[in-house]
Design a protein around this motif. Structure first.
Motif, PDB file in Angstrom:
ATOM      1  N   GLU A 121      77.879 -19.626  26.655  1.00  0.00           N
ATOM      2  CA  GLU A 121      77.790 -19.335  25.187  1.00  0.00           C
ATOM      3  C   GLU A 121      78.199 -18.095  24.824  1.00  0.00           C
ATOM      4  O   GLU A 121      78.828 -17.853  23.834  1.00  0.00           O
ATOM      5  CB  GLU A 121      76.251 -19.319  24.979  1.00  0.00           C
ATOM      6  CG  GLU A 121      75.650 -19.186  23.513  1.00  0.00           C
ATOM      7  CD  GLU A 121      74.366 -19.546  23.393  1.00  0.00           C
ATOM      8  OE1 GLU A 121      74.069 -19.559  22.016  1.00  0.00           O
ATOM      9  OE2 GLU A 121      73.748 -19.228  24.189  1.00  0.00           O
ATOM     10  N   LYS A 130      76.670 -23.181  19.768  1.00  0.00           N
ATOM     11  CA  LYS A 130      75.291 -22.733  19.980  1.00  0.00           C
ATOM     12  C   LYS A 130      74.778 -23.655  21.054  1.00  0.00           C
ATOM     13  O   LYS A 130      75.195 -24.793  21.254  1.00  0.00           O
ATOM     14  CB  LYS A 130      74.493 -22.604  18.724  1.00  0.00           C
ATOM     15  CG  LYS A 130      75.236 -21.699  17.634  1.00  0.00           C
ATOM     16  CD  LYS A 130      74.308 -21.864  16.477  1.00  0.00           C
ATOM     17  CE  LYS A 130      74.831 -20.797  15.426  1.00  0.00           C
ATOM     18  NZ  LYS A 130      74.749 -20.810  14.235  1.00  0.00           N
ATOM     19  N   ARG A 131      73.760 -23.141  21.709  1.00  0.00           N
ATOM     20  CA  ARG A 131      72.970 -24.164  23.004  1.00  0.00           C
ATOM     21  C   ARG A 131      72.435 -25.243  21.827  1.00  0.00           C
ATOM     22  O   ARG A 131      71.828 -25.119  20.789  1.00  0.00           O
ATOM     23  CB  ARG A 131      71.813 -23.355  23.077  1.00  0.00           C
ATOM     24  CG  ARG A 131      72.363 -22.339  24.305  1.00  0.00           C
ATOM     25  CD  ARG A 131      71.349 -21.778  25.214  1.00  0.00           C
ATOM     26  NE  ARG A 131      71.724 -20.692  25.953  1.00  0.00           N
ATOM     27  CZ  ARG A 131      70.965 -20.220  26.784  1.00  0.00           C
ATOM     28  NH1 ARG A 131      69.544 -20.265  26.639  1.00  0.00           N
ATOM     29  NH2 ARG A 131      71.416 -18.978  27.475  1.00  0.00           N
ATOM     30  N   VAL A 132      72.351 -26.465  22.455  1.00  0.00           N
ATOM     31  CA  VAL A 132      71.531 -27.485  22.086  1.00  0.00           C
ATOM     32  C   VAL A 132      70.130 -27.516  22.629  1.00  0.00           C
ATOM     33  O   VAL A 132      69.958 -27.135  23.840  1.00  0.00           O
ATOM     34  CB  VAL A 132      72.360 -28.944  22.554  1.00  0.00           C
ATOM     35  CG1 VAL A 132      71.528 -30.034  22.293  1.00  0.00           C
ATOM     36  CG2 VAL A 132      73.822 -29.035  22.342  1.00  0.00           C
ATOM     37  N   PRO A 133      69.334 -27.863  21.905  1.00  0.00           N
ATOM     38  CA  PRO A 133      68.128 -27.971  22.379  1.00  0.00           C
ATOM     39  C   PRO A 133      67.998 -28.759  23.603  1.00  0.00           C
ATOM     40  O   PRO A 133      68.544 -29.890  23.597  1.00  0.00           O
ATOM     41  CB  PRO A 133      67.165 -28.826  21.022  1.00  0.00           C
ATOM     42  CG  PRO A 133      67.944 -28.245  19.741  1.00  0.00           C
ATOM     43  CD  PRO A 133      69.421 -28.393  20.420  1.00  0.00           C
ATOM     44  N   PRO A 134      67.109 -28.222  24.564  1.00  0.00           N
ATOM     45  CA  PRO A 134      67.102 -28.995  25.876  1.00  0.00           C
ATOM     46  C   PRO A 134      66.834 -30.361  25.711  1.00  0.00           C
ATOM     47  O   PRO A 134      65.843 -30.612  25.100  1.00  0.00           O
ATOM     48  CB  PRO A 134      66.202 -28.330  26.701  1.00  0.00           C
ATOM     49  CG  PRO A 134      66.028 -26.757  26.082  1.00  0.00           C
ATOM     50  CD  PRO A 134      66.350 -27.197  24.542  1.00  0.00           C
ATOM     51  N   ALA A 136      68.030 -32.831  24.241  1.00  0.00           N
ATOM     52  CA  ALA A 136      68.596 -33.629  22.943  1.00  0.00           C
ATOM     53  C   ALA A 136      69.899 -34.355  23.220  1.00  0.00           C
ATOM     54  O   ALA A 136      70.017 -35.445  22.830  1.00  0.00           O
ATOM     55  CB  ALA A 136      68.815 -32.568  21.666  1.00  0.00           C
ATOM     56  N   ALA A 146      71.217 -25.191  29.447  1.00  0.00           N
ATOM     57  CA  ALA A 146      71.379 -24.004  28.783  1.00  0.00           C
ATOM     58  C   ALA A 146      72.927 -23.906  28.539  1.00  0.00           C
ATOM     59  O   ALA A 146      73.398 -22.937  27.699  1.00  0.00           O
ATOM     60  CB  ALA A 146      71.028 -22.566  29.775  1.00  0.00           C
ATOM     61  N   SER A 162      71.678 -37.578  19.224  1.00  0.00           N
ATOM     62  CA  SER A 162      70.708 -37.350  20.600  1.00  0.00           C
ATOM     63  C   SER A 162      70.895 -38.380  21.490  1.00  0.00           C
ATOM     64  O   SER A 162      71.559 -39.453  20.977  1.00  0.00           O
ATOM     65  CB  SER A 162      69.365 -37.311  20.130  1.00  0.00           C
ATOM     66  OG  SER A 162      68.995 -38.512  19.533  1.00  0.00           O
TER      67      SER A 162
END
Length: 168
Positions: A121, A130-134, A136, A146, A162
């Motif tokens: 990142e 940006k980070r993807v929600p864990p 997803a 991460a 998703s």
């Protein structure tokens, strides 16, 4: 005097040069990465998508960026970025970021809604990732959650995707 760098789409005849640069920079260990597992699912001959880019100066390859069209949870409109490779003698001169920006512009113009990658990142955040929600978006192999990053090329695209990433 520095040679002028040309940024352009990768053509089929460029693939051997790009592959040689991958060999030189990454070595054989690159084939164990999850992104390569996704690319193995793709049809033969689909190595260079319309969004792949390269940088060349005079008679040599400076950098190259692969962009692979994928599905996420079976849904099209997504691209997997990478690998990004820069010849060591041209590192830290902005060629990688320039290729990414050009490829993202082409992808957006081509109707892509989201671009994903596995990477740092701290580097890719400079071009909007940006980070993807864990959990997803998942990969078909081991990946540090991460390091799964995305940039939306259409507003709200991340919320629409998703599931498992697969080659097209």
């Amino acid at each position: 005097m520095l040679a002028k760098t040309l940024y352009r789409p990768i053509a089929p005849e460029d693939v051997p040069l790009v592959s040689a640069l991958h060999d030189r920079v990454f070595g054989p260990g690159r084939f164990a990465r999850t992104a390569y597992r996704i690319r193995e699912q793709m049809e033969a001959g689909s190595w260079a998508s319309r969004f792949c880019r390269l940088a060349a100066a005079e008679d040599h390859l400076v950098a190259a960026l692969r962009m692979s069209e994928v599905t996420i949870g079976g849904k099209p409109g997504a691209v997997l970025l990478g690998p990004l490779v820069v010849a060591p003698e041209h590192a830290n001169q902005g060629h990688g970021r320039a290729l990414i920006r050009e490829a993202l512009d082409a992808a957006k113009a081509g109707g892509v809604r989201i671009v994903i990658l596995v990477g740092d990142e701290s580097y890719y955040g400079r071009v909007g990732f940006k980070r993807v929600p864990p959990g997803a978006i998942t990969m078909p192999g081991p990946v540090d959650p991460a390091r799964v990053l995305a940039v939306e090329l259409a507003d709200g695209a991340l919320a629409d995707y998703s599931g498992l990433v697969a080659g097209r």
